[in-house]
Design a protein around this motif. Structure first.
Motif, mmCIF file in Angstrom:
data_model
loop_
_atom_site.group_PDB
_atom_site.id
_atom_site.type_symbol
_atom_site.label_atom_id
_atom_site.label_comp_id
_atom_site.label_asym_id
_atom_site.label_seq_id
_atom_site.Cartn_x
_atom_site.Cartn_y
_atom_site.Cartn_z
ATOM 1 N N ALA A 8 0.975 -1.237 0.043
ATOM 2 C CA ALA A 8 -0.132 -0.017 -0.021
ATOM 3 C C ALA A 8 0.863 1.341 0.176
ATOM 4 N N ILE A 9 1.908 1.200 -0.871
ATOM 5 C CA ILE A 9 2.666 2.426 -0.905
ATOM 6 C C ILE A 9 2.348 3.349 -2.238
ATOM 7 N N ARG A 10 2.210 4.524 -1.925
ATOM 8 C CA ARG A 10 1.631 5.387 -2.938
ATOM 9 C C ARG A 10 2.707 6.367 -3.655
ATOM 10 N N GLU A 11 2.628 6.658 -4.835
ATOM 11 C CA GLU A 11 3.488 7.239 -5.757
ATOM 12 C C GLU A 11 4.205 8.246 -4.640
ATOM 13 N N VAL A 14 6.973 7.244 -2.496
ATOM 14 C CA VAL A 14 8.107 7.186 -3.228
ATOM 15 C C VAL A 14 8.921 8.281 -3.467
ATOM 16 N N ARG A 15 8.220 9.168 -3.894
ATOM 17 C CA ARG A 15 8.498 10.520 -4.284
ATOM 18 C C ARG A 15 9.484 11.142 -3.249
ATOM 19 N N GLU A 16 8.583 11.125 -2.259
ATOM 20 C CA GLU A 16 9.175 11.803 -0.782
ATOM 21 C C GLU A 16 10.251 11.219 -0.367
ATOM 22 N N ALA A 17 10.321 9.912 -0.502
ATOM 23 C CA ALA A 17 11.480 9.155 0.014
ATOM 24 C C ALA A 17 12.710 9.439 -0.871
ATOM 25 N N CYS A 24 17.358 4.111 -4.458
ATOM 26 C CA CYS A 24 16.668 2.870 -5.048
ATOM 27 C C CYS A 24 15.353 2.471 -4.339
ATOM 28 N N PRO A 25 14.743 1.638 -5.179
ATOM 29 C CA PRO A 25 13.210 1.334 -4.175
ATOM 30 C C PRO A 25 13.605 0.531 -3.049
ATOM 31 N N ILE A 26 14.538 -0.190 -2.923
ATOM 32 C CA ILE A 26 14.626 -0.829 -1.639
ATOM 33 C C ILE A 26 14.969 0.277 -0.234
ATOM 34 N N GLN A 27 15.650 1.224 -0.859
ATOM 35 C CA GLN A 27 16.001 2.277 0.338
ATOM 36 C C GLN A 27 14.626 3.065 0.706
ATOM 37 N N ALA A 28 13.974 3.352 -0.478
ATOM 38 C CA ALA A 28 12.591 3.950 -0.366
ATOM 39 C C ALA A 28 11.668 3.450 0.542
ATOM 40 N N TYR A 29 11.516 2.056 0.036
ATOM 41 C CA TYR A 29 10.585 1.138 1.060
ATOM 42 C C TYR A 29 11.117 0.911 2.509
ATOM 43 N N ALA A 30 12.444 0.810 2.639
ATOM 44 C CA ALA A 30 13.058 0.835 3.894
ATOM 45 C C ALA A 30 12.570 2.092 4.576
ATOM 46 N N PRO A 43 10.162 -1.648 -11.196
ATOM 47 C CA PRO A 43 10.568 -0.776 -12.441
ATOM 48 C C PRO A 43 9.745 0.386 -12.091
ATOM 49 N N PHE A 44 8.541 0.557 -11.713
ATOM 50 C CA PHE A 44 7.887 1.941 -11.464
ATOM 51 C C PHE A 44 8.361 2.850 -10.443
ATOM 52 N N ALA A 45 8.802 1.983 -9.481
ATOM 53 C CA ALA A 45 9.406 2.878 -8.422
ATOM 54 C C ALA A 45 10.692 3.416 -8.760
ATOM 55 N N ARG A 46 11.609 2.728 -9.461
ATOM 56 C CA ARG A 46 12.979 3.105 -10.034
ATOM 57 C C ARG A 46 12.775 4.344 -11.054
#
Length: 57
Positions: A8-11, A14-17, A24-30, A43-46
């Motif tokens: 349930a992560i929104r655009e 990810v942009r704020e992260a 990278c997505p791993i860092q953003a999600y973490a 791919p979309f998160a990247r």
């Protein structure tokens, strides 16, 4: 828009992260206290992270 339905992560998340330094997505999600599960969203998160990094340059 939802980037990752598993977490349930929104655009905007990810942009704020990315603006906060995630490269990278791993860092953003973490930074959100989550981790990728199925990988369909990576791919979309990247792409979103690359857009934010380009805008900051």
């Amino acid at each position: 828009m939802v980037v990752c339905s598993c977490n349930a992560i929104r655009e905007r998340d990810v942009r704020e992260a990315a603006r906060s330094g995630a490269g990278c997505p791993i860092q953003a999600y973490a930074s959100l206290g989550r981790r990728p599960r199925c990988g369909q969203c990576l791919p979309f998160a990247r792409e979103l992270i690359a857009e934010e990094r380009a805008a900051a340059a």
